[in-house]
Write an enzyme that holds these catalytic residues in place. Structure first.
Site, PDB file in Angstrom:
ATOM      1  N   SER A 175       0.869  -1.328  -0.059  1.00  0.00           N
ATOM      2  CA  SER A 175       0.051   0.055  -0.065  1.00  0.00           C
ATOM      3  C   SER A 175       1.003   1.284  -0.107  1.00  0.00           C
ATOM      4  CB  SER A 175      -0.900   0.057   1.245  1.00  0.00           C
ATOM      5  OG  SER A 175      -1.326   1.160   1.456  1.00  0.00           O
ATOM      6  N   TYR A 207      -1.885  -1.028  10.576  1.00  0.00           N
ATOM      7  CA  TYR A 207      -1.986  -1.294   9.380  1.00  0.00           C
ATOM      8  C   TYR A 207      -0.693  -0.822   8.514  1.00  0.00           C
ATOM      9  CZ  TYR A 207      -3.650  -1.367   4.068  1.00  0.00           C
ATOM     10  OH  TYR A 207      -3.753  -1.556   2.916  1.00  0.00           O
TER      11      TYR A 207
END
Length: 267
Positions: free
Chosen positions: A138, A151
């Site tokens: 990401s 995350y």
């Protein structure tokens, strides 16, 4: 990738599902994995060539079982040419409010699950003369943002681990590609974990207006074909990588201002 054996985790939705369709159209032999077996069969049913699509369901958090799952996967077609690690969980909660077990789950699924599966696949790839490992990371693997602390940590960890691994196995014909999507129109925010581990169950505005999953998958396929080591995709949020690299203080201030605006909308 015609007739190549490709194993895709996180294949029941989002980017993983879009990659299943892209590679199915190219004639690859596919093993598709996720926790939800019913959703995997739905995805298989949507494929043009279902004969070459095999379902293998499991939970990435069960790292002790992943070596067995690798053996099961290898029995299907005899070997694995490429592993695409697309399975994972996102987060929508402030660090100080998030339970430690929730943060540990995010690390277990996003980082340790990916590491354990990849390590179990590698010996077979090396024995057959090479292979490819792809990790769907990401942009938050390159810079952290509010409500994504654990995350972002899990994605940062992937880069550290697989960058190091790449330097260790490059002479064994193992290609490793790190993919860093920004806002992609998927259900990732719906399935994201909140502070107590419940589902966020809301579609984020940025996700709603993000890059289409199919377009994202096509860009990933192209990057893999070109043996890219790292690739970024999305909208204007991709510029954040250069913004942070060359203007770190301004970037930090910008993110703080953005975070305050988000907090105001929540109260």
């Amino acid at each position: 990738m015609k007739n190549k054996v490709i194993w895709i985790t996180g294949a029941s939705s989002g980017i993983g599902e879009a990659l299943v369709y892209a590679y199915n159209n190219s004639g690859a032999n596919l093993i598709i994995s996720a926790r939800n077996r019913d959703e995997l069969f739905r995805v298989k049913g949507n494929c043009k060539n279902q004969i070459n699509v095999h379902v293998l369901s499991f939970d990435l958090e069960d790292t002790a079982l992943l070596a067995d799952k690798v053996r099961d996967a290898q029995k299907i077609f005899g070997h694995i040419d490429m592993l695409i690690n697309s399975g994972g969980l996102s987060q929508r909660s402030l660090a100080l409010e998030t339970a430690l077990n929730v943060e540990q789950k995010l690390m277990n699924v996003n980082f340790w699950g990916t590491v354990a599966l990849s390590k179990a696949v590698l010996p077979q790839m090396i024995a057959k003369g090479g292979g490819k490992i792809v990790c769907i990371s990401s942009l938050t693997g390159k810079f952290g943002t509010a409500y994504r602390s654990a995350y972002a940590a899990s994605k940062h960890a992937l880069h550290g681990y697989f960058d190091s691994l790449r330097s260790e196995v490059f002479d064994k014909n193992i290609q490793i590609t790190m993919v860093c999507p920004g806002y992609i129109k998927t259900n990732i925010s719906l399935h994201a974990m909140t502070a107590d581990g419940q589902l966020h169950n809301q579609m984020d505005e940025n996700q709603e207006h993000g890059l289409a999953a199919a377009e994202c998958a096509n860009l990933i396929v192209k990057a893999i074909q070109q043996n890219k080591e790292e690739v970024y995709m999305g909208g204007k949020e991709v510029k954040g990588i250069l913004f942070k690299r060359f203007f770190p203080l301004r970037f930090s201030k910008h993110m703080r201002t953005k975070n305050l605006a988000i907090q105001k909308t929540k109260h």
